[in-house]
Motif scaffolding. Structure first.
Motif, PDB file in Angstrom:
ATOM      1  N   GLU A  11     -68.702  10.356 -37.174  1.00 24.95           N
ATOM      2  CA  GLU A  11     -69.168  11.726 -36.669  1.00 24.95           C
ATOM      3  C   GLU A  11     -69.096  12.656 -38.320  1.00 24.95           C
ATOM      4  N   ALA A  12     -68.136  12.970 -38.786  1.00 25.41           N
ATOM      5  CA  ALA A  12     -68.412  13.442 -40.540  1.00 25.41           C
ATOM      6  C   ALA A  12     -69.783  13.821 -41.290  1.00 25.41           C
ATOM      7  N   ILE A  13     -70.586  12.191 -40.909  1.00 25.70           N
ATOM      8  CA  ILE A  13     -71.958  12.161 -41.770  1.00 25.70           C
ATOM      9  C   ILE A  13     -72.776  12.961 -40.997  1.00 25.70           C
ATOM     10  N   ARG A  14     -72.298  12.445 -39.129  1.00 27.21           N
ATOM     11  CA  ARG A  14     -73.192  13.217 -38.007  1.00 27.21           C
ATOM     12  C   ARG A  14     -73.384  14.693 -38.472  1.00 27.21           C
ATOM     13  N   ARG A  15     -72.329  15.418 -39.001  1.00 24.67           N
ATOM     14  CA  ARG A  15     -72.149  16.602 -38.872  1.00 24.67           C
ATOM     15  C   ARG A  15     -72.428  17.393 -40.540  1.00 24.67           C
ATOM     16  N   SER A  16     -72.521  16.508 -41.732  1.00 27.37           N
ATOM     17  CA  SER A  16     -73.424  16.830 -42.714  1.00 27.37           C
ATOM     18  C   SER A  16     -74.481  16.548 -42.422  1.00 27.37           C
ATOM     19  N   LYS A  17     -74.835  16.333 -41.273  1.00 25.92           N
ATOM     20  CA  LYS A  17     -76.695  15.739 -41.502  1.00 25.92           C
ATOM     21  C   LYS A  17     -77.444  16.864 -40.916  1.00 25.92           C
ATOM     22  N   ILE A  18     -76.474  17.358 -39.837  1.00 24.12           N
ATOM     23  CA  ILE A  18     -77.463  18.675 -39.038  1.00 24.12           C
ATOM     24  C   ILE A  18     -76.903  20.043 -40.289  1.00 24.12           C
ATOM     25  N   ALA A  19     -76.205  19.466 -40.753  1.00 19.36           N
ATOM     26  CA  ALA A  19     -76.210  20.827 -42.184  1.00 19.36           C
ATOM     27  C   ALA A  19     -77.032  21.188 -42.759  1.00 19.36           C
ATOM     28  N   GLU A  20     -77.334  19.489 -43.519  1.00 19.31           N
ATOM     29  CA  GLU A  20     -78.101  19.813 -44.651  1.00 19.31           C
ATOM     30  C   GLU A  20     -79.710  19.696 -43.332  1.00 19.31           C
ATOM     31  N   ARG A  21     -80.034  19.891 -42.796  1.00 20.75           N
ATOM     32  CA  ARG A  21     -81.555  20.436 -42.467  1.00 20.75           C
ATOM     33  C   ARG A  21     -81.696  21.549 -42.060  1.00 20.75           C
ATOM     34  N   LEU A  22     -80.059  22.104 -41.667  1.00 19.71           N
ATOM     35  CA  LEU A  22     -79.989  23.151 -41.301  1.00 19.71           C
ATOM     36  C   LEU A  22     -79.864  24.875 -42.947  1.00 19.71           C
ATOM     37  N   LEU A  23     -80.064  23.749 -43.795  1.00 22.34           N
ATOM     38  CA  LEU A  23     -79.817  24.689 -45.345  1.00 22.34           C
ATOM     39  C   LEU A  23     -81.377  25.507 -45.613  1.00 22.34           C
ATOM     40  N   VAL A  24     -82.485  24.141 -45.106  1.00 23.73           N
ATOM     41  CA  VAL A  24     -83.719  24.726 -45.880  1.00 23.73           C
ATOM     42  C   VAL A  24     -84.016  26.308 -44.431  1.00 23.73           C
ATOM     43  N   PRO A  25     -84.028  25.631 -42.950  1.00 23.53           N
ATOM     44  CA  PRO A  25     -84.497  26.931 -43.010  1.00 23.53           C
ATOM     45  C   PRO A  25     -83.614  28.363 -42.985  1.00 23.53           C
ATOM     46  N   ALA A  26     -82.398  28.191 -43.365  1.00 25.07           N
ATOM     47  CA  ALA A  26     -81.260  29.234 -43.248  1.00 25.07           C
ATOM     48  C   ALA A  26     -82.224  29.950 -44.566  1.00 25.07           C
ATOM     49  N   GLY A  27     -81.728  29.401 -46.057  1.00 22.93           N
ATOM     50  CA  GLY A  27     -83.094  29.353 -46.888  1.00 22.93           C
ATOM     51  C   GLY A  27     -83.896  30.357 -46.409  1.00 22.93           C
ATOM     52  N   PHE A  28     -84.421  29.878 -45.917  1.00 20.37           N
ATOM     53  CA  PHE A  28     -86.177  30.113 -45.622  1.00 20.37           C
ATOM     54  C   PHE A  28     -86.034  31.731 -44.720  1.00 20.37           C
ATOM     55  N   ILE A  29     -84.791  31.724 -43.604  1.00 21.70           N
ATOM     56  CA  ILE A  29     -84.023  33.117 -43.293  1.00 21.70           C
ATOM     57  C   ILE A  29     -84.322  34.178 -44.027  1.00 21.70           C
ATOM     58  N   THR A  30     -82.911  33.679 -45.282  1.00 19.33           N
ATOM     59  CA  THR A  30     -82.805  34.784 -45.656  1.00 19.33           C
ATOM     60  C   THR A  30     -83.626  35.192 -46.782  1.00 19.33           C
ATOM     61  N   THR A  31     -84.266  34.055 -47.255  1.00 20.76           N
ATOM     62  CA  THR A  31     -85.610  34.570 -48.577  1.00 20.76           C
ATOM     63  C   THR A  31     -85.817  35.369 -47.870  1.00 20.76           C
TER      64      THR A  31
END
Length: 128
Positions: A11-31
């Motif tokens: 479960e920790a690995i699954r959550r980590s992968k979800i967070a990694e996938r959200l990192l790029v869109p979050a960075g784009f939206i912030t920029t």
């Protein structure tokens, strides 16, 4: 029986992968948000002051925190919990962004309000 707070390694690995996938869109939206904000501020200051020099001063006000506060905020980030620091930076950023329209609504000077709000947003960005 395991406690509800316990998380399996899978479960920790699954959550980590979800967070990694959200990192790029979050960075784009912030920029994108930062780019829109500084562009709108430049237009606001230019419209109010009618000089390109005022836009230059705005960009100087935005650049100063990134240079002057980077080392101090880096040391602070090493000592304080990063999640807490990010939440605090986001809250200060939200208050700073909300303060400019309120300032303009109550009739405050456009140039001073824009300079201060953008300086505070740049400072919180440096902290973040």
């Amino acid at each position: 029986m395991s406690s509800p707070a316990a998380v399996s390694p899978v479960e920790a690995i699954r959550r980590s992968k979800i967070a990694e996938r959200l990192l790029v869109p979050a960075g784009f939206i912030t920029t994108a948000g930062n780019a829109f904000q500084i562009t709108a501020a430049a237009i606001l200051v230019f419209t109010a002051e009618k000089t390109t020099l005022s836009v230059g001063w705005l960009f100087i006000a935005v650049s100063i925190p990134q240079v002057a506060l980077a080392v101090m905020f880096g040391k602070l980030a090493d000592r304080v919990d990063r999640r807490t620091l990010c939440v605090i930076a986001d809250l200060v950023s939200a208050v700073s962004a909300f303060a400019l329209p309120v300032w303009l609504w109550i009739g405050g000077p456009t140039d001073i309000g824009s300079y201060i709000a953008n300086f505070m947003l740049a400072a919180t960005t440096a902290l973040f």
